[in-house]
Design a protein around this motif. Sequence first.
Motif, PDB file in Angstrom:
ATOM      1  N   UNK A 101       0.830  -1.211   0.000  1.00 52.66           N
ATOM      2  CA  UNK A 101       0.000   0.000   0.000  1.00 52.66           C
ATOM      3  C   UNK A 101       0.860   1.256   0.000  1.00 52.66           C
ATOM      4  N   UNK A 102       1.977   1.212   0.715  1.00 47.50           N
ATOM      5  CA  UNK A 102       2.889   2.358   0.730  1.00 47.50           C
ATOM      6  C   UNK A 102       3.494   2.597  -0.646  1.00 47.50           C
ATOM      7  N   UNK A 103       3.919   1.530  -1.310  1.00 50.18           N
ATOM      8  CA  UNK A 103       4.492   1.660  -2.653  1.00 50.18           C
ATOM      9  C   UNK A 103       3.457   2.195  -3.638  1.00 50.18           C
ATOM     10  N   UNK A 104       2.220   1.770  -3.509  1.00 46.12           N
ATOM     11  CA  UNK A 104       1.149   2.225  -4.400  1.00 46.12           C
ATOM     12  C   UNK A 104       0.853   3.700  -4.220  1.00 46.12           C
ATOM     13  N   UNK A 105       1.175   4.236  -3.049  1.00 45.92           N
ATOM     14  CA  UNK A 105       0.877   5.646  -2.771  1.00 45.92           C
ATOM     15  C   UNK A 105       1.820   6.595  -3.482  1.00 45.92           C
ATOM     16  N   UNK A 106       2.965   6.092  -3.952  1.00 41.68           N
ATOM     17  CA  UNK A 106       3.929   6.938  -4.665  1.00 41.68           C
ATOM     18  C   UNK A 106       3.486   7.057  -6.122  1.00 41.68           C
ATOM     19  N   UNK A 107       3.332   8.264  -6.663  1.00 41.60           N
ATOM     20  CA  UNK A 107       2.934   8.404  -8.070  1.00 41.60           C
ATOM     21  C   UNK A 107       3.887   7.647  -8.987  1.00 41.60           C
ATOM     22  N   UNK A 108       3.373   6.876  -9.952  1.00 37.70           N
ATOM     23  CA  UNK A 108       4.241   6.081 -10.820  1.00 37.70           C
ATOM     24  C   UNK A 108       5.333   6.886 -11.507  1.00 37.70           C
ATOM     25  N   UNK A 109       5.009   8.122 -11.911  1.00 36.60           N
ATOM     26  CA  UNK A 109       6.020   8.943 -12.575  1.00 36.60           C
ATOM     27  C   UNK A 109       7.229   9.219 -11.704  1.00 36.60           C
ATOM     28  N   UNK A 110       7.010   9.264 -10.392  1.00 36.02           N
ATOM     29  CA  UNK A 110       8.121   9.441  -9.453  1.00 36.02           C
ATOM     30  C   UNK A 110       8.778   8.106  -9.157  1.00 36.02           C
ATOM     31  N   UNK A 111       7.971   7.072  -8.922  1.00 40.12           N
ATOM     32  CA  UNK A 111       8.499   5.760  -8.528  1.00 40.12           C
ATOM     33  C   UNK A 111       9.442   5.177  -9.567  1.00 40.12           C
ATOM     34  N   UNK A 112       9.270   5.555 -10.842  1.00 40.52           N
ATOM     35  CA  UNK A 112      10.116   5.005 -11.903  1.00 40.52           C
ATOM     36  C   UNK A 112      11.418   5.769 -12.088  1.00 40.52           C
ATOM     37  N   UNK A 151       2.772  -7.686  -3.872  1.00 41.51           N
ATOM     38  CA  UNK A 151       1.796  -8.645  -3.345  1.00 41.51           C
ATOM     39  C   UNK A 151       2.536  -9.889  -2.859  1.00 41.51           C
ATOM     40  N   UNK A 152       2.130 -10.462  -1.737  1.00 43.77           N
ATOM     41  CA  UNK A 152       2.716 -11.738  -1.333  1.00 43.77           C
ATOM     42  C   UNK A 152       2.238 -12.855  -2.251  1.00 43.77           C
TER      43      UNK A 152
END
Length: 203
Positions: A101-112, A151-152
């Motif tokens: 959930x924490x990873x999903x909260x980061x906008x994809x444009x930033x996460x990449x 996801x586990x």
Amino acid sequence: MRLRFDGWIAGIGTASGTRLVLGHWPRSPFGPVSDVMVEHADGRRVLLAPSAELGEFIAATYGFDEVNVVPVTVHRDRDWTVTAGPLALRFTTGPRRALGRLLRAVPPGIARQPLWVRAIDLPARLVMPGVRTHGSAGNGRREWYGVQDLHPVAAATAAWDGAGLGAFTDVDPPVRFGFGSTPRHPALARVTTTVDVPDTMTI
């Protein structure tokens, strides 16, 4: 030259000691492709790749004892079904947990972005020992793993040449293909992998 692979990575251990790392890339410089990195209980590292071109690129980035060019197919429904030469793998994921959930909260444009990925390398190592988001790869290449979801793995079965590999377990010991391993607990990560290739080299 900066290349991007966008898709998923799954890491799964088995009771036989064989560990499996699936890379499923709907978008890559080689088109939609999938590959499987296998480390057997005796430490032998095998790459299963669908083409010689992709196999050569991956083998120049990671370390293997053997590269096999075989058909690799991935079907995604409720389960993931993977066939790659001698390997048959099927797994199911569970609902994402707090880290997902924490990873999903980061906008994809930033996460990449490589700058962001490099900045979170140390926190990632502290939360998941053995995991690295940034580091040096083979032949002067550098890599960034921009993880956007996690996801586990809830259940998995695997066979090699028709022989079952045993119950699914943690990825232990860590795999030794590159500068880092997958998470110890079997998981599926949504990820954008960026690879810097020196200008003097070709893909």
